[in-house]
Design a protein around this motif. Sequence first.
Motif, mmCIF file in Angstrom:
data_model
loop_
_atom_site.group_PDB
_atom_site.id
_atom_site.type_symbol
_atom_site.label_atom_id
_atom_site.label_comp_id
_atom_site.label_asym_id
_atom_site.label_seq_id
_atom_site.Cartn_x
_atom_site.Cartn_y
_atom_site.Cartn_z
ATOM 1 N N SER A 87 0.830 -1.214 0.000
ATOM 2 C CA SER A 87 0.000 0.000 0.000
ATOM 3 C C SER A 87 0.862 1.261 0.000
ATOM 4 O O SER A 87 0.410 2.327 -0.424
ATOM 5 C CB SER A 87 -0.936 0.007 1.202
ATOM 6 O OG SER A 87 -0.210 0.076 2.418
ATOM 7 N N GLN A 88 2.114 1.149 0.433
ATOM 8 C CA GLN A 88 3.017 2.300 0.438
ATOM 9 C C GLN A 88 3.346 2.782 -0.976
ATOM 10 O O GLN A 88 3.861 3.877 -1.161
ATOM 11 C CB GLN A 88 4.300 1.960 1.180
ATOM 12 C CG GLN A 88 5.116 0.839 0.549
ATOM 13 C CD GLN A 88 6.351 0.479 1.346
ATOM 14 O OE1 GLN A 88 7.279 1.276 1.476
ATOM 15 N NE2 GLN A 88 6.353 -0.732 1.877
ATOM 16 N N PHE A 89 3.031 1.941 -1.978
ATOM 17 C CA PHE A 89 3.295 2.296 -3.369
ATOM 18 C C PHE A 89 2.013 2.625 -4.148
ATOM 19 O O PHE A 89 2.058 2.827 -5.359
ATOM 20 C CB PHE A 89 4.013 1.145 -4.070
ATOM 21 C CG PHE A 89 5.285 0.729 -3.403
ATOM 22 C CD1 PHE A 89 6.435 1.495 -3.518
ATOM 23 C CD2 PHE A 89 5.338 -0.426 -2.640
ATOM 24 C CE1 PHE A 89 7.617 1.112 -2.897
ATOM 25 C CE2 PHE A 89 6.514 -0.831 -2.023
ATOM 26 C CZ PHE A 89 7.658 -0.049 -2.134
ATOM 27 N N SER A 90 0.891 2.675 -3.460
ATOM 28 C CA SER A 90 -0.403 2.789 -4.154
ATOM 29 C C SER A 90 -0.607 4.144 -4.828
ATOM 30 O O SER A 90 -1.544 4.306 -5.617
ATOM 31 C CB SER A 90 -1.553 2.517 -3.184
ATOM 32 O OG SER A 90 -1.542 3.446 -2.110
ATOM 33 N N ASP A 91 0.255 5.131 -4.512
ATOM 34 C CA ASP A 91 0.132 6.434 -5.167
ATOM 35 C C ASP A 91 0.783 6.449 -6.544
ATOM 36 O O ASP A 91 0.742 7.459 -7.245
ATOM 37 C CB ASP A 91 0.745 7.520 -4.294
ATOM 38 C CG ASP A 91 2.249 7.329 -4.080
ATOM 39 O OD1 ASP A 91 2.696 6.162 -4.048
ATOM 40 O OD2 ASP A 91 2.962 8.343 -3.938
ATOM 41 N N MET A 92 1.395 5.336 -6.961
ATOM 42 C CA MET A 92 2.014 5.271 -8.277
ATOM 43 C C MET A 92 0.968 5.333 -9.384
ATOM 44 O O MET A 92 -0.114 4.750 -9.249
ATOM 45 C CB MET A 92 2.801 3.962 -8.427
ATOM 46 C CG MET A 92 3.989 3.835 -7.505
ATOM 47 S SD MET A 92 4.664 2.152 -7.501
ATOM 48 C CE MET A 92 5.143 1.959 -9.222
ATOM 49 N N ARG A 93 1.286 6.026 -10.463
ATOM 50 C CA ARG A 93 0.421 6.016 -11.626
ATOM 51 C C ARG A 93 0.364 4.590 -12.183
ATOM 52 O O ARG A 93 1.395 3.951 -12.401
ATOM 53 C CB ARG A 93 0.972 6.966 -12.698
ATOM 54 C CG ARG A 93 0.092 7.119 -13.930
ATOM 55 C CD ARG A 93 0.703 8.098 -14.909
ATOM 56 N NE ARG A 93 1.829 7.534 -15.636
ATOM 57 C CZ ARG A 93 2.982 8.152 -15.828
ATOM 58 N NH1 ARG A 93 3.195 9.344 -15.319
ATOM 59 N NH2 ARG A 93 3.952 7.560 -16.512
#
Length: 255
Positions: free
Chosen positions: A227-233
């Motif tokens: 979830s720490q990477f969920s802001d990735m396009r």
Amino acid sequence: TTDGVIVTDPIDANAAARMREEIAELTDQPVKYVVYSHDHWDHIMGAQVFRDEGAKIIAQQKCLVNLAANPHPDIALPDITFEQTYEVRLGDKSLDLYYFGPSDGDCNIVMIPRPYKVLFNVDLLNPPAGRYMPFQPMLVDFRWATGIDVYKKIEALLEEEGIDSVLGGHLVMAPNEDGTFREFPLTGPASALTERRQLWEQAMKAVKDEIDKGVPAFQVAQKIDVSQFSDMRGFDEAKMRLLLDRIAAYYAVGH
């Protein structure tokens, strides 16, 4: 330029022919140089169109080694190679080439089309932003051992040159609400390169933390909270775990 045309990355034979037509709409000058950004086939096929009119092909020297060892019928081998830097000068302009080490493959370079304040790179960054899911999540050709350092060296070049804009080599599409697609800009701020480097550092740290706890490399990707990477396009959990698995394999074997 005032004395001919410099082309980069013809893509393939069809695209190169179309590119030649478009160049003819701008100028009747000949194409004198073709520069390969790196040795990946999806970017550099088709240069024979320009060689037939007398153009010389330029690439970092490790590209020639790789292409000679793994030839493709639609890829013309470089005529000119260089080690670290090379100035492709024609008339009133130049395309300055820089190699900082293995990153996306062995021979990926960055380019500055002087006098313009922009840096061009293919595959290390696809603007407009740096936090996005790679198309090929395993990143099989990324050199984790040296790639982060290459990003830092490019960032230093940007600062030294006062460049605040970067240009990428892949068109990025975004979905509209009606199911159609729109194009993202091909340029972005220089900070996008830093974002990309920081994303890889974040992913590498997440993997290394688990390995340091004694988790076997083949189990690491399933242990990490993605979830720490969920802001990735374009974030996709399954693809992210593939990427983390690839990084874990690097830490397991050192390559």
